[in-house]
Scaffold this active site. Structure first.
Site, PDB file in Angstrom:
ATOM      1  N   LYS A 196       0.796  -1.017   0.165  1.00  0.00           N
ATOM      2  CA  LYS A 196      -0.154   0.058  -0.081  1.00  0.00           C
ATOM      3  C   LYS A 196       0.943   1.167   0.041  1.00  0.00           C
ATOM      4  CE  LYS A 196      -4.043   1.914   2.616  1.00  0.00           C
ATOM      5  NZ  LYS A 196      -5.041   1.870   3.691  1.00  0.00           N
TER       6      LYS A 196
ATOM      7  N   SER B  77     -10.081   1.761   2.143  1.00  0.00           N
ATOM      8  CA  SER B  77      -8.801   2.372   1.600  1.00  0.00           C
ATOM      9  C   SER B  77      -7.860   1.594   0.831  1.00  0.00           C
ATOM     10  CB  SER B  77      -8.323   3.482   2.534  1.00  0.00           C
ATOM     11  OG  SER B  77      -7.570   2.931   3.432  1.00  0.00           O
TER      12      SER B  77
ATOM     13  N   SER C  80     -10.226  -0.827   6.532  1.00  0.00           N
ATOM     14  CA  SER C  80      -9.697  -0.608   5.319  1.00  0.00           C
ATOM     15  C   SER C  80      -8.783  -1.975   4.773  1.00  0.00           C
ATOM     16  CB  SER C  80      -8.650   0.339   5.178  1.00  0.00           C
ATOM     17  OG  SER C  80      -9.459   1.541   5.299  1.00  0.00           O
TER      18      SER C  80
HETATM   19  N1  GLN Z   1     -13.361   3.915   5.793  1.00  0.00           N
HETATM   20  C1  GLN Z   1     -13.054   4.373   7.135  1.00  0.00           C
HETATM   21  C2  GLN Z   1     -12.638   5.656   6.899  1.00  0.00           C
HETATM   22  O1  GLN Z   1     -12.765   6.469   5.992  1.00  0.00           O
HETATM   23  C3  GLN Z   1     -11.782   3.466   7.238  1.00  0.00           C
HETATM   24  C4  GLN Z   1     -10.357   3.733   6.856  1.00  0.00           C
HETATM   25  C5  GLN Z   1      -9.306   2.936   7.104  1.00  0.00           C
HETATM   26  O2  GLN Z   1      -9.386   1.785   7.666  1.00  0.00           O
HETATM   27  N2  GLN Z   1      -8.146   3.510   6.679  1.00  0.00           N
HETATM   28  O3  GLN Z   1     -11.952   6.334   7.722  1.00  0.00           O
END
Ligand code: GLN
Length: 490
Positions: A77, A152, A176
């Protein structure tokens, strides 16, 4: 080497001398180049660096000092700093940032001989659930290109689901890793908070961020975790807790459940969030029962308050963490600033996208003098209640079973104008982050041709039971072997 081969299969072929790391790496680079026009899962692919690492791995393989990860192509990532690699966090702010050092989790994978193929697409600064807020364009779901891969870490999930690499890293602050794993039909592991060092991971919400992995199956995920995990003096929140079982995974594998008569709690409030795929989750429960597990319903009464509390806490921490991007030290700097204030304001307003700005604004608001008690403090109290719900449940059950997401992968563009509906995607994953627990999303069949995921959640640092139960389920079923056809993408 077969397409969609697992990490262990690749490692066995390398060990037998059936192929070289250079061949594996070149095949992965070819596949990435061929599929990425449609998928856009990579932000950076670096053929030169990958080939050099593969050649070094081949020497190590010949010299007899190889481990199970030696020579295996992996992708990371684009939130993990890797020395000499552009590391963007999918933001214009860091579009030209080259990391001067390597994140501990990645350094450990590289020291084990893995080959870094490239850096994967994601939501900007990991804020999002669809990989659509990336400055480098959205990623497509390999099962249906018009749908999102989740987020994400959507680039990581798509890369593994498309069979480009056998595994990839991701991070999970509120879901995410698990949510994109569920949308893309792969295995996604979020370890206990503190299990994997956060050093060199670009910070979003420091009390929640945790690095983890995407893989074809639980055994591969465990192998990677075993390499990445462990205390790191550079991250004061990394745990000094040693886990001899996890350390023995490369030699012995995940192994059988010590007692197959586990009690598994069905998280009632999370099951009521499902709007698609309920039958698939029922099958997963029945498969666990067939293995000897006893399932019973449990209640987590405060769980519905987790989502709003998360968005206050994560936003507050993000607003603090992202204050470092001021246009002075590194990152995007505006043209010809008229004053220092102008430099700060324009660099930040040009460098950040809309969702990141929304988090900074709401987070700053929640921390400001008149509102701190009403929002931030209250959210912290809710966090304690949610953690307490899990602690109470784990007095009675060994693991929890829950949906990973309310439904299957949604269409690209479907939720981009409705941030709250986008946030709802994480109702089933966020409570686990607030409590700092380990959890895994496993494929459990399809609903109308799209993957459905089931989530297992364990006590703090009980990755052993989590992974052994997941592996037992995968030995008894074939759901994790399903692959997308990729006809549209090739
Ligand atoms: N979708 C969640 C957010 O937008 C989780 C994001 C994540 O786990 N990095 O904060």
């Amino acid at each position: 080497m077969e397409e969609f081969s697992s990490l262990r299969e690749q490692s066995q072929s390398l060990g037998r001398g059936d192929c070289t790391s250079l061949e594996l790496t070149e095949a992965a680079l070819d596949r990435a180049q061929r599929l990425d026009k449609a998928l856009n899962c990579f932000i950076t692919l670096d053929e030169e660096k990958a080939v050099a690492a593969a050649k070094a791995a081949d020497q190590r393989l010949q010299g007899g000092s190889a481990g199970p990860l030696t020579g295996i192509p992996l992708a990371h990532k684009d939130l993990f700093c890797i020395e000499g690699w552009r590391t963007t966090c999918a933001s214009k702010m860091l579009a030209n940032f080259t990391a001067p050092y390597t994140a501990t989790a990645i350094a450990r994978l590289q020291d084990a001989g893995s080959v870094t193929l490239g850096k994967l697409n994601m939501d900007e600064f990991a804020m999002g659930s669809s990989t659509e807020t990336s400055h480098f364009g959205a990623t497509a779901n390999p099962w249906a290109l018009q749908r999102t891969p989740g987020g994400s870490s959507g680039g990581s999930a798509a890369c593994v689901a498309a069979g480009i690499t056998a595994a990839a890293t991701g991070t999970d602050t509120g879901g995410s890793i698990r949510q994109p794993a569920s949308f893309c039909g792969v295995t996604g592991l979020k370890p206990t908070y503190g299990r994997v060092s956060r050093y060199g991971m670009i910070a979003f919400a420091s009390s929640l961020d945790q690095g983890g992995v995407f893989a074809r199956d639980v055994e591969d995920a465990a192998l990677l975790l075993s390499a990445m995990a462990g205390f790191d003096p550079r991250d004061s929140t990394s745990s000094a807790h040693r886990d001899p079982w996890l350390e023995s995974v490369p030699e012995r594998g995940v192994g059988e459940l010590a007692s197959p008569t586990l009690t598994i709690g069905l998280a009632n409030e999370l099951f009521s969030e499902i709007n698609e795929g309920a039958e698939r989750l029922d099958e997963a429960r029945r498969a666990l029962e067939a293995l000897g597990c006893r399932c019973r319903t449990v209640s987590l009464p405060h769980i519905r308050t987790a989502m709003p509390a998360y968005y206050v806490i994560a936003g507050a921490e993000a607003s603090t963490n992202l204050s470092r991007y001021d246009g002075v030290r590194f990152g995007h700097r505006c043209e010809q600033p008229e004053s220092l204030k102008d430099l700060y304001e324009r660099s930040r307003s040009e460098g950040f996208g809309a969702e990141v700005k929304r988090r900074i604004l709401t987070g700053t608001y929640a921390l400001s003098a008149g509102y701190f008690d009403a929002y931030y403090l209250k959210a912290q109290k809710i966090r304690r209640l949610v953690a307490g719900d899990f602690a109470a449940a784990f007095k009675e059950v060994d693991l929890l079973l829950a949906p990973t997401t309310p439904g299957t992968a949604f269409l690209r563009g479907e939720l981009t104008d409705d941030p709250v509906a986008m946030y709802q995607q994480d109702v089933c994953t966020i409570p686990v982050n607030l409590a700092g627990l380990p959890a895994i999303s496993l494929p459990c069949g399809q609903h109308e041709g799209l993957p459905v995921g089931v989530q297992l959640i364990a006590r703090h640092f009980d990755e052993r039971r989590l992974l052994q139960a997941g592996a037992a389920l995968q030995r008894a079923t074939n759901w994790h072997k399903a692959q997308p056809s990729l006809e549209e993408a090739s």
